[in-house]
Every structure is written in structure tokens, then in C-alpha cells.
Design a protein around this motif. Structure first.
Motif, mmCIF file in Angstrom:
data_model
loop_
_atom_site.group_PDB
_atom_site.id
_atom_site.type_symbol
_atom_site.label_atom_id
_atom_site.label_comp_id
_atom_site.label_asym_id
_atom_site.label_seq_id
_atom_site.Cartn_x
_atom_site.Cartn_y
_atom_site.Cartn_z
ATOM 1 N N GLY A 198 2.796 7.739 0.547
ATOM 2 C CA GLY A 198 1.674 7.285 0.309
ATOM 3 C C GLY A 198 1.342 7.148 -1.389
ATOM 4 O O GLY A 198 0.795 6.185 -1.942
ATOM 5 N N ASP A 213 5.835 -0.227 2.841
ATOM 6 C CA ASP A 213 5.094 0.289 4.116
ATOM 7 C C ASP A 213 5.006 1.767 4.235
ATOM 8 O O ASP A 213 5.955 2.549 4.715
ATOM 9 C CB ASP A 213 6.312 -0.350 5.348
ATOM 10 N N ARG A 237 3.311 3.516 6.324
ATOM 11 C CA ARG A 237 3.242 4.060 7.907
ATOM 12 C C ARG A 237 4.754 4.287 8.437
ATOM 13 O O ARG A 237 5.206 5.409 8.937
ATOM 14 C CB ARG A 237 2.759 2.979 8.718
ATOM 15 N N LYS A 238 5.620 3.391 7.996
ATOM 16 C CA LYS A 238 6.928 3.425 8.412
ATOM 17 C C LYS A 238 7.821 4.292 7.526
ATOM 18 O O LYS A 238 8.960 4.581 7.846
ATOM 19 C CB LYS A 238 7.742 1.880 8.451
#
Length: 367
Positions: free
Chosen positions: A140, A192, A194-195
């Protein structure tokens, strides 16, 4: 009355640095950092503000005291690193001791801005550009705070990679000798969170027969499961304007592509990208009104000439924001023209050396 607004916890660290001439060093810090971040002079001190925190520096007798604040461990570590590197750079041959107290990781602990990554996939974007998708955890922080990361390539062999750790003065402490990984700066093309994946577009420099740069060699031979280190993020992002002129060669193409995707529909962009030939052209998209020109390299300073000839610099309208990333000499020529001849301000022109003829690694980016 009690302020109902929630407050973000702040991390703090401090140090006292004994110096022969603390005032001279403070002045050097202010002059240099004013080109990059807001600087407020406060009597015998100064306050530096960055996106990831603040540094208050004050003269205290024969020393400088430094107090840092940041919203997270990564930001605090970046501030320690920046202070230590610049103090040592401007100390004039002295070797002042820098020891931090307060929040943050202790010497020998893992860097908070480091992640060990594994290759998830490898594809060709163009004949000389490969896209390496890297997989890792807790990414993140890499989605904000800059476009660039530093990839760390471990030496070949079966031994487990050794990575840098926190040093006492705030700088990374690197493995010694042959165990030290090679490091190169790249742009995150896509992320990404989330991935847990980032995509890095990497140029294939060299010939593939033992004469590759470390990053190009990794990109040429990368296979799913290969391990690489990653630190960051860093680097400035494009400023706010109505009109933009963007210039760069293949090394800056991922940064140009990513920034184009962030610009709003009301903006106008003239983008000039220098590549070897038509095979190296690739689709670029933007919500902004985009005038994209591909320049096939001929060794005549195409990017500087494109900027000099652009009508936006003399049409009486709002000055464009200039962003450039290319070879060191070209970047200096573009910056010199924009500031001295075109009359733009430092805030309106970001020209970066992405590489330097005859130099490698971080030496390629030094002015």
C-alpha cells in the motif's frame, strides 16, 4: 472546547550533530533543499516540509539539533536518510556522528521501505522493453509518495540474498563485498495493491552476451519465482497545470505513460518521446487532450529542439509545465533553456537525468 477532528499519530525522532561550523552547514542545507521542498527560516534554525513529514533544524552552540516528525515509519526513515546524507555531504571533510533517538527502527533492523519481491510474469512490450510483474506483501505504501522504486538485484548463485538494514545514522547499511546487491532506479508502471503486484517496464541494454547492465541482465533472463529486492517509493510527481510539455527517451517512457494516465480531461499535453525506431513505439493513453510525437533517434538533440520549437512557449498563453527525463547532458540543456531562455520558474520545470553517458547506477543521476 475539545477539537472533534481525529488526529493522526505522529512519530518523532531527534539527534544532536556536533560540527565545526553549524551555521555554514545550516545555510548549505537551506540553499540546497529549497530547490526541492518548502523551507522556512526561523532565526537560528529552519523548518523543512516534505510530503512525508517535517524536519526542524536549529543551531545549538557547536552543534545542529534535528527534530523529525512523520505519520509513518517509512516517512520517518526517509527523513533520517535525507538528513544524514546531506549533513555528511556538506560537512566539508568532517565525519560527524549521527545517532537518532525516539521512534523508528533500530540499527540492524529491516528497512521499513524494503520489500522482497518475486517475479510473477514476464512479457515483451516492445522488442527492447520487457514488463516484469513482481509480487510481494504490504504494498500500500508504494501506491503513493512517488513514481519510482529502487530494485536490488542479488548476485548470481544459490546463496540466499542479503539485503540492506537500518544503519545507526539513518542510512541503509549494505552487505559487504560480493554479497552486496546491485541497485537501479525504475518507475512503477502499474500497481495493484489488492493483488500485491507491481509492473516494471525495463529496457534491454547490452547485447545479452555478458555485457548487460544489472537491470537489463535481470530483465532479459527473469523467470517466474526469481527474487529481487525493492525499496521506495520516491521521486517527484508532475505539477498541476493546464498545459504540459513532456519529453523523454525510452528510460523515461514508463514515467511519461503513467503520468499521462493521471492527467484530467481539461488538460492539454504535448508529449515527445525519443526511441530507436518505429518498433519501439507503444500505445499511450490519457484523459487529457494528447498530442503525441515519436522521435526516432538521430543523435542531434531531438528533445531539446522539440521544446525550443514548441509554440506554447511564445503564444502569450498560460506557461506550460515542462517535464523531461533523458540523458544527463540533454536534461541539463532542457533545464537551462527552460529557465534561462524561456523564463519558466523552477516550480514549472522538472528535468531529470535518467541516465548518463559513461556512468552507471546512481552516478548517472548526479548533477
Amino acid at each position: 472546547m475539545t477539537d472533534p477532528r481525529p488526529t493522526t499519530p505522529r512519530l518523532a525522532a531527534a539527534t544532536r550533530i556536533a560540527l565545526a561550523d553549524p551555521r555554514d552547514l545550516l545555510n548549505r542545507l537551506c540553499d540546497h533543499l529549497a530547490e526541492h521542498v518548502p523551507v522556512e527560516r526561523l532565526g537560528d534554525g529552519a523548518l523543512f516540509r516534505a510530503d512525508y513529514g517535517t524536519a526542524r533544524v536549529e543551531i545549538a552552540g557547536d552543534a545542529l539539533t534535528v527534530a523529525l516528525e512523520s505519520g509513518d515509519d517509512t516517512g520517518l526513515s526517509f527523513l533520517k536518510l535525507i538528513v544524514a546524507e546531506h549533513v555528511l555531504e556538506f560537512a566539508g571533510g568532517q565525519e560527524p556522528a549521527i545517532r537518532w533517538t525516539g521512534d523508528g527502527r533500530a540499527a540492524g533492523e529491516p528497512l521499513p521501505y524494503f520489500r522482497e519481491m518475486r517475479v510473477a510474469s514476464v512479457t515483451h512490450v516492445t522488442p527492447r522493453m520487457r514488463r516484469i510483474v513482481l509480487s510481494g506483501e504490504d504494498l500500500g505504501r508504494f501506491a503513493t509518495g512517488g513514481l519510482h522504486v529502487r530494485l536490488l538485484f542479488p548476485p548470481p548463485g544459490p546463496a540466499a540474498p542479503q539485503w540492506p538494514v537500518c544503519g545507526e545514522d539513518g542510512r541503509p547499511q549494505w552487505p559487504q563485498g560480493a554479497a552486496r546487491p546491485a541497485a537501479r532506479v525504475y518507475t512503477i508502471r502499474h500497481i495493484d495493491v489488492r493483488k500485491g503486484e507491481v509492473a516494471i517496464d525495463m529496457m534491454l541494454h547490452g547485447d545479452g552476451h555478458g555485457h548487460d547492465a544489472p537491470g537489463a541482465g535481470f530483465a532479459r533472463h527473469a523467470r517466474p519465482g526469481d527474487i529481487v529486492g525493492m525499496t521506495g517509493p520516491g521521486g517527484s510527481v508532475i505539477g498541476e497545470a493546464r498545459r504540459y510539455i513532456m519529453l523523454g527517451d525510452e528510460t523515461a517512457l514508463p514515467a511519461i505513460a503513467r503520468q499521462l494516465e493521471t492527467l484530467p480531461a481539461h488538460a492539454e499535453v504535448a508529449a515527445f518521446v525519443e526511441v530507436a525506431d518505429a518498433a519501439e513505439e507503444q500505445p499511450l493513453t490519457s484523459a487529457a487532450r494528447l498530442d503525441l510525437r515519436w522521435l526516432h533517434r538521430d543523435g542531434t538533440g531531438l528533445l531539446e529542439r522539440a521544446l525550443r520549437d514548441h509554440p506554447w512557449l511564445g503564444d502569450g498563453g498560460e506557461p506550460p509545465f515542462i517535464w523531461a527525463g533523458c540523458e544527463h547532458a540533454q536534461a541539463r540543456a532542457i533545464r537551462r533553456f527552460a529557465l534561462k531562455e524561456a523564463g519558466l520558474t523552477h516550480d514549472g520545470c522538472h528535468a531529470f537525468a535518467y541516465w548518463r553517458r559513461g556512468a552507471a547506477g546512481d552516478d548517472a543521476r548526479e548533477d
